[in-house]
Design an enzyme around this catalytic site. Structure first.
Site, PDB file in Angstrom:
ATOM      1  N   LYS A  25       0.821  -1.209   0.000  1.00  0.00           N
ATOM      2  CA  LYS A  25       0.000   0.000   0.000  1.00  0.00           C
ATOM      3  C   LYS A  25       0.856   1.260   0.000  1.00  0.00           C
ATOM      4  CE  LYS A  25      -2.633   0.822   3.672  1.00  0.00           C
ATOM      5  NZ  LYS A  25      -2.713   2.170   4.305  1.00  0.00           N
ATOM      6  N   SER A  26       1.907   1.282   0.831  1.00  0.00           N
ATOM      7  CA  SER A  26       2.763   2.467   0.907  1.00  0.00           C
ATOM      8  C   SER A  26       3.418   2.767  -0.439  1.00  0.00           C
ATOM      9  CB  SER A  26       3.850   2.259   1.969  1.00  0.00           C
ATOM     10  OG  SER A  26       3.298   2.152   3.254  1.00  0.00           O
ATOM     11  N   ARG A  30       2.843   5.960  -3.357  1.00  0.00           N
ATOM     12  CA  ARG A  30       3.966   6.744  -3.857  1.00  0.00           C
ATOM     13  C   ARG A  30       4.094   6.640  -5.378  1.00  0.00           C
ATOM     14  NH1 ARG A  30       4.667   5.560   1.364  1.00  0.00           N
ATOM     15  NH2 ARG A  30       6.097   6.802   2.673  1.00  0.00           N
ATOM     16  N   SER A 170       9.001   9.354  11.516  1.00  0.00           N
ATOM     17  CA  SER A 170       7.797   9.283  10.685  1.00  0.00           C
ATOM     18  C   SER A 170       8.190   9.320   9.221  1.00  0.00           C
ATOM     19  CB  SER A 170       6.849  10.448  10.995  1.00  0.00           C
ATOM     20  OG  SER A 170       5.818  10.531  10.019  1.00  0.00           O
ATOM     21  N   GLN A 172       6.095   9.393   6.833  1.00  0.00           N
ATOM     22  CA  GLN A 172       5.171  10.291   6.143  1.00  0.00           C
ATOM     23  C   GLN A 172       5.653  11.733   6.210  1.00  0.00           C
ATOM     24  OE1 GLN A 172       1.303   9.579   7.819  1.00  0.00           O
ATOM     25  NE2 GLN A 172       1.124   7.539   6.935  1.00  0.00           N
ATOM     26  N   ASP A 318       3.224  -0.823  12.119  1.00  0.00           N
ATOM     27  CA  ASP A 318       1.894  -1.314  11.743  1.00  0.00           C
ATOM     28  C   ASP A 318       1.615  -2.716  12.275  1.00  0.00           C
ATOM     29  OD1 ASP A 318       1.229   1.003  10.393  1.00  0.00           O
ATOM     30  OD2 ASP A 318       1.951   0.269   8.465  1.00  0.00           O
ATOM     31  N   LYS A 345      -3.038   6.800  15.594  1.00  0.00           N
ATOM     32  CA  LYS A 345      -3.402   6.074  14.383  1.00  0.00           C
ATOM     33  C   LYS A 345      -4.910   6.147  14.168  1.00  0.00           C
ATOM     34  CE  LYS A 345       0.757   4.736  13.246  1.00  0.00           C
ATOM     35  NZ  LYS A 345       1.380   5.169  11.965  1.00  0.00           N
ATOM     36  N   ARG A 349      -4.270   2.800  19.203  1.00  0.00           N
ATOM     37  CA  ARG A 349      -3.969   1.379  19.059  1.00  0.00           C
ATOM     38  C   ARG A 349      -3.388   0.745  20.325  1.00  0.00           C
ATOM     39  NH1 ARG A 349      -1.743   1.190  12.845  1.00  0.00           N
ATOM     40  NH2 ARG A 349      -3.801   1.384  11.876  1.00  0.00           N
TER      41      ARG A 349
END
Length: 442
Positions: A25-26, A30, A170, A172, A318, A345, A349
């Protein structure tokens, strides 16, 4: 399943078989975003289709980029260059995709003279956005948040490079600064407190960006043009992880997962499980696209407790709820430290994981930056777990059901579509084939 649907995952006697999980997914996010600012066509194969990545396709289309879809996992993105994005007539809806909102902000900051607004769903709107707004402002963009959250307004400006030390590890935030750095005068350097996933750096290098990576920092300079051409997306390690943990916990299991991304900045869970005594072998290592990849062979194994430290958290962020479940079936008390980021998140979590374990009869205690789990080397009893709108919690609950005595009822199971549509169908097919197949013998 309908919205908020409940699903019961029954206990299984064993898991035997072969599977391949959807594309990472990441990396899929991108590939679409960087493809949009490349010159010409980018062909993406192995695209990981999910609610989150569908939001990224919709976002670049709103910015004037053509995306052709060929089947489920092949895309053609027709980029318009670094400065070819156009202002849509409405806010860009990032849905539930935290990666999308933070990375696209870096690109939009470089669109000099244009103003954009980013929104998201209720869950994404609770997540902190000042962490990207602050460095982008320092680079010269005008960024306004709503009390530190979405909606977020970005006015692109003439950017200049900065040296930025991440307050919290991070990928992101790092990526937002690097993407903005493509438009900035001078050099933009991000220093990390701990290594985070480096998919952005790898893809920018493949596209021809002037980027330099080091063990604890990365520097990018202004780019004149990018061209990605073709990129292959490997299987998502985070999607493989529930099956890895399930096969470890369910006695008599032998499972093979093929074509998985094995980027060492993503596979911290494998190191943790190895310490606990898991029987996971990596074989057929090979490059998949710009990433290291390979196949996994997992056999069930008894586990012992371990401690996960602050330095390990970014490489397993994750998968930490799944670590908690593994700890529940291990001998002794396992501890997680330095993971306060889990509280920001899709759900909190830490609290959600502790509550999920307690719901199936496990002794667990939350802490400010982690948790402690006292395990018993036996199947937990089972029970009812609420996903709290968090796809990682729903998958934790599913693995708990497989490894339990009495099964687990998952409230809000359909939230897995955020990252892994077809997860429960794959799980059920594996259960079905496991009932008739025998383990491979070499």
């Amino acid at each position: 399943m309908s919205a908020g649907a409940a699903l019961v995952v029954e206990a299984t006697p064993r898991l035997i078989g072969h599977l391949a999980v959807p594309g990472d997914k990441s990396i899929s996010h991108r590939a679409v975003l960087i493809g949009a600012i490349c010159d010409g066509e980018t062909r993406i194969t192995g695209f990981g289709r999910s609610a989150d990545t569908e939001a990224t396709i919709a976002a670049v289309r709103a910015l004037g980029i053509e995306v052709y879809e060929h089947g489920a996992d092949t895309l053609r993105v027709f980029g318009k260059g670094l400065r070819g994005l156009t202002v849509p007539g409405r806010p860009i809806d990032c849905a539930n995709a935290g990666t999308l909102v933070r990375l696209i902000a870096g690109l939009l900051a470089g669109q000099d003279g244009n103003t954009f607004e980013l929104t998201g769903d209720e869950s994404l709107s609770r997540r902190p956005m000042e962490r990207i707004a602050e460095p982008l402002r320092r680079m010269g963009a005008t960024v306004e948040t709503t009390d530190g959250h979405l909606p977020l307004r970005i006015e692109g400006g003439a950017l200049h490079g900065i040296d930025y030390a991440l307050p919290v590890a991070s990928a992101q935030v790092k990526s937002a600064v690097l993407l903005a750095g493509l438009y900035a005068d001078g050099e933009s350097t991000v220093v990390e407190p701990a290594p985070t996933r480096d998919h952005t750096e790898r893809m920018l290098a493949a596209a021809g960006a002037p980027i330099t990576t080091r063990p604890t920092s990365v520097t990018v300079r202004r780019a004149e043009r990018l061209s990605l051409g073709e990129t292959e997306v490997p299987g998502d390690f985070s999607s493989a992880a529930p099956f890895v943990v399930a096969a470890t916990l369910v006695p008599g299991s032998e499972l093979h997962v093929h074509g998985v991304n094995l980027n060492p900045r993503r596979t911290g869970l494998l190191d943790i499980l190895e310490r606990m005594g898991a029987n996971v072998t990596v074989y057929n290592r090979r490059p998949i696209g710009d990433e290291p990849g390979g196949d996994l062979e997992i056999h069930s194994a008894p586990l012992v407790a371990t401690t996960v430290t602050t330095a390990e958290v970014p490489r397993a962020i994750d998968e930490l709820p799944l670590f908690a479940l593994a700890a529940a079936c291990a001998r002794g008390t396992s501890v997680l430290r330095g993971a306060k980021e889990l509280r920001a998140k899709e759900s909190d979590r830490i609290d959600a994981t502790v509550d999920a374990l307690r719901a199936i009869g496990v002794r667990a205690q939350g802490r400010d930056d982690g948790f402690a789990v006292t395990g018993v080397p036996a199947r937990p009893r089972g029970g009812r777990i609420a996903s709290r709108g968090d796809h990682r919690l729903a998958m934790l609950a599913a693995v708990a059901g497989l490894a339990s005595r009495d099964g687990v009822r998952i409230e809000g199971a359909d939230v897995v579509d955020v990252s892994f549509p077809g997860f429960f169908e794959m799980l059920e097919e594996l259960r079905r084939t496991s009932a008739v197949e025998q383990p491979d013998r070499y």
